[in-house]
Design a protein around this motif. Structure first.
Motif, mmCIF file in Angstrom:
data_model
loop_
_atom_site.group_PDB
_atom_site.id
_atom_site.type_symbol
_atom_site.label_atom_id
_atom_site.label_comp_id
_atom_site.label_asym_id
_atom_site.label_seq_id
_atom_site.Cartn_x
_atom_site.Cartn_y
_atom_site.Cartn_z
ATOM 1 N N ILE A 236 98.149 40.953 90.140
ATOM 2 C CA ILE A 236 98.262 41.556 91.279
ATOM 3 C C ILE A 236 96.641 41.882 91.926
ATOM 4 O O ILE A 236 96.833 42.026 93.083
ATOM 5 C CB ILE A 236 98.633 43.229 90.895
ATOM 6 C CG1 ILE A 236 97.807 43.830 89.987
ATOM 7 C CG2 ILE A 236 100.115 43.273 90.470
ATOM 8 C CD1 ILE A 236 98.118 45.747 90.071
ATOM 9 N N SER A 237 95.833 41.556 91.234
ATOM 10 C CA SER A 237 94.558 41.538 91.651
ATOM 11 C C SER A 237 93.781 40.027 92.066
ATOM 12 O O SER A 237 92.749 39.820 92.340
ATOM 13 C CB SER A 237 93.586 42.375 90.803
ATOM 14 O OG SER A 237 93.359 41.598 89.730
ATOM 15 N N TYR A 238 94.754 39.046 91.911
ATOM 16 C CA TYR A 238 94.364 37.722 91.933
ATOM 17 C C TYR A 238 93.300 37.310 92.896
ATOM 18 O O TYR A 238 92.386 36.654 93.201
ATOM 19 C CB TYR A 238 95.642 36.801 91.900
ATOM 20 C CG TYR A 238 95.322 35.403 91.724
ATOM 21 C CD1 TYR A 238 94.990 35.007 90.216
ATOM 22 C CD2 TYR A 238 95.269 34.306 92.605
ATOM 23 C CE1 TYR A 238 94.761 33.720 89.898
ATOM 24 C CE2 TYR A 238 94.956 33.059 92.109
ATOM 25 C CZ TYR A 238 94.599 32.703 90.781
ATOM 26 O OH TYR A 238 94.287 31.576 90.439
ATOM 27 N N HIS A 239 93.734 37.843 94.452
ATOM 28 C CA HIS A 239 92.886 37.402 95.517
ATOM 29 C C HIS A 239 92.245 38.426 96.158
ATOM 30 O O HIS A 239 91.586 38.608 97.168
ATOM 31 C CB HIS A 239 93.836 36.993 96.648
ATOM 32 C CG HIS A 239 94.655 35.506 96.073
ATOM 33 N ND1 HIS A 239 94.194 34.470 96.090
ATOM 34 C CD2 HIS A 239 95.838 35.264 95.787
ATOM 35 C CE1 HIS A 239 94.963 33.295 95.816
ATOM 36 N NE2 HIS A 239 96.072 33.907 95.547
ATOM 37 N N ASP A 240 92.057 39.539 95.458
ATOM 38 C CA ASP A 240 91.223 40.714 95.980
ATOM 39 C C ASP A 240 89.804 40.732 95.856
ATOM 40 O O ASP A 240 89.260 39.955 95.380
ATOM 41 C CB ASP A 240 91.738 41.989 95.046
ATOM 42 C CG ASP A 240 93.089 42.414 95.141
ATOM 43 O OD1 ASP A 240 93.826 42.031 96.335
ATOM 44 O OD2 ASP A 240 93.721 43.091 94.518
ATOM 45 N N LYS A 241 89.182 41.439 97.038
ATOM 46 C CA LYS A 241 87.773 41.514 96.970
ATOM 47 C C LYS A 241 87.528 42.570 96.052
ATOM 48 O O LYS A 241 88.105 43.376 95.799
ATOM 49 C CB LYS A 241 87.393 41.971 98.597
ATOM 50 C CG LYS A 241 87.645 40.910 99.353
ATOM 51 C CD LYS A 241 86.982 39.614 99.249
ATOM 52 C CE LYS A 241 87.461 38.544 100.391
ATOM 53 N NZ LYS A 241 87.414 37.111 99.991
ATOM 54 N N TRP A 242 86.144 42.960 95.926
ATOM 55 C CA TRP A 242 85.509 44.123 95.116
ATOM 56 C C TRP A 242 86.211 45.217 95.239
ATOM 57 O O TRP A 242 86.233 46.037 94.129
ATOM 58 C CB TRP A 242 84.021 44.058 95.159
ATOM 59 C CG TRP A 242 83.417 42.899 94.184
ATOM 60 C CD1 TRP A 242 82.922 41.683 94.570
ATOM 61 C CD2 TRP A 242 83.309 42.850 92.729
ATOM 62 N NE1 TRP A 242 82.676 40.919 93.386
ATOM 63 C CE2 TRP A 242 82.809 41.661 92.370
ATOM 64 C CE3 TRP A 242 83.725 43.942 91.848
ATOM 65 C CZ2 TRP A 242 82.512 41.651 91.124
ATOM 66 C CZ3 TRP A 242 83.611 43.422 90.529
ATOM 67 C CH2 TRP A 242 82.914 42.109 90.317
ATOM 68 N N LYS A 243 86.236 45.743 96.473
ATOM 69 C CA LYS A 243 86.700 47.189 96.809
ATOM 70 C C LYS A 243 88.036 47.518 96.258
ATOM 71 O O LYS A 243 88.453 48.301 95.432
ATOM 72 C CB LYS A 243 86.521 47.352 98.293
ATOM 73 C CG LYS A 243 86.368 48.858 98.605
ATOM 74 C CD LYS A 243 85.959 48.867 100.356
ATOM 75 C CE LYS A 243 85.414 50.155 100.596
ATOM 76 N NZ LYS A 243 85.244 50.468 101.858
ATOM 77 N N THR A 244 88.904 46.405 96.640
ATOM 78 C CA THR A 244 90.369 46.544 96.047
ATOM 79 C C THR A 244 90.509 46.275 94.767
ATOM 80 O O THR A 244 91.371 47.044 94.221
ATOM 81 C CB THR A 244 91.151 45.338 96.968
ATOM 82 O OG1 THR A 244 90.989 45.438 98.361
ATOM 83 C CG2 THR A 244 92.439 45.851 96.737
ATOM 84 N N LEU A 245 89.708 45.534 94.327
ATOM 85 C CA LEU A 245 89.865 45.344 92.682
ATOM 86 C C LEU A 245 89.345 46.586 91.800
ATOM 87 O O LEU A 245 89.762 47.048 90.816
ATOM 88 C CB LEU A 245 88.607 44.241 92.411
ATOM 89 C CG LEU A 245 88.843 43.265 91.421
ATOM 90 C CD1 LEU A 245 90.203 42.637 91.035
ATOM 91 C CD2 LEU A 245 87.666 42.243 90.980
ATOM 92 N N LEU A 246 88.420 47.270 92.394
ATOM 93 C CA LEU A 246 88.117 48.386 91.675
ATOM 94 C C LEU A 246 89.006 49.476 91.922
ATOM 95 O O LEU A 246 89.259 50.277 90.891
ATOM 96 C CB LEU A 246 86.576 48.898 92.447
ATOM 97 C CG LEU A 246 85.184 48.217 92.084
ATOM 98 C CD1 LEU A 246 84.246 48.783 93.071
ATOM 99 C CD2 LEU A 246 85.005 48.372 90.619
ATOM 100 N N LEU A 247 89.684 49.703 93.051
ATOM 101 C CA LEU A 247 90.688 50.600 93.168
ATOM 102 C C LEU A 247 92.109 50.189 92.220
ATOM 103 O O LEU A 247 92.475 51.135 91.499
ATOM 104 C CB LEU A 247 91.317 50.424 94.593
ATOM 105 C CG LEU A 247 92.456 51.541 94.885
ATOM 106 C CD1 LEU A 247 92.252 53.026 94.706
ATOM 107 C CD2 LEU A 247 92.773 51.277 96.323
ATOM 108 N N LYS A 248 92.334 48.937 92.183
ATOM 109 C CA LYS A 248 93.456 48.658 91.116
ATOM 110 C C LYS A 248 92.852 48.774 89.944
ATOM 111 O O LYS A 248 93.872 48.965 89.018
ATOM 112 C CB LYS A 248 93.760 47.256 91.523
ATOM 113 C CG LYS A 248 94.595 47.061 92.945
ATOM 114 C CD LYS A 248 95.043 45.578 92.986
ATOM 115 C CE LYS A 248 95.799 45.563 94.462
ATOM 116 N NZ LYS A 248 96.208 44.230 94.752
ATOM 117 N N SER A 249 91.585 48.662 89.464
ATOM 118 C CA SER A 249 91.197 48.818 88.059
ATOM 119 C C SER A 249 91.443 50.318 87.699
ATOM 120 O O SER A 249 91.606 50.563 86.524
ATOM 121 C CB SER A 249 90.106 48.549 87.694
ATOM 122 O OG SER A 249 88.972 49.305 88.476
#
Length: 142
Positions: free
Chosen positions: A72-85
């Motif tokens: 679900i985080s395959y193409h995400d940038k850092w901000k979205t990646l942090l939120l998903k984590s």
């Protein structure tokens, strides 16, 4: 567990298997260290005479969640990646805190929900970083 049949389905099966096994290895190594230093104990665990850790969590549950997170985080940038984590690590930390207080599955000796939160995020980003590195190496080959 319901998502298990769909985890390895699709065009990125090789990558998903790599994430699954990589996360299993990282989890078992980290958990073995934590148990060995007596920060956590698992009084109730499968194959207790062989393993000092909870192998179901380390080799099945946590790797499956990591495969889902990478997908679900395959193409995400850092901000979205942090939120998903956070979407993964906060509920898991709270759940483990509740289970530690209300069950005998494990005992925190020199551990807390903050340690769990940190270790979950560390391992999620470590696996995601390794996969990102391997994608770059593969792109350079082509």
């Amino acid at each position: 567990m319901v998502y298990l049949p769909y985890v390895f389905k699709g065009s990125k099966m090789r990558e998903n298997l790599l994430v699954f096994f990589l996360k299993g290895v990282i989890s078992i190594l980290l958990d073995s260290y934590v148990v060995g230093t007596k920060k956590i104990a698992y009084p109730v665990r499968p194959f207790s005479k062989i393993f000092s850790t909870n192998i179901i969590y380390d080799l099945l549950f946590f790797p499956i969640l990591s495969v889902i997170w990478v997908r679900i985080s395959y193409h995400d940038k850092w901000k979205t990646l942090l939120l998903k984590s956070m979407i993964f690590s906060v509920p898991m930390s709270l759940c483990q805190w509740w289970l530690e207080k209300n069950s005998r599955l494990f005992e925190w000796k020199k551990w807390s929900a903050f340690h769990t939160f940190g270790s979950i995020n560390f391992t999620l980003f470590l696996v995601r970083g390794i996969i990102g590195f391997l994608k770059r190496v593969e792109a350079m080959k082509q």
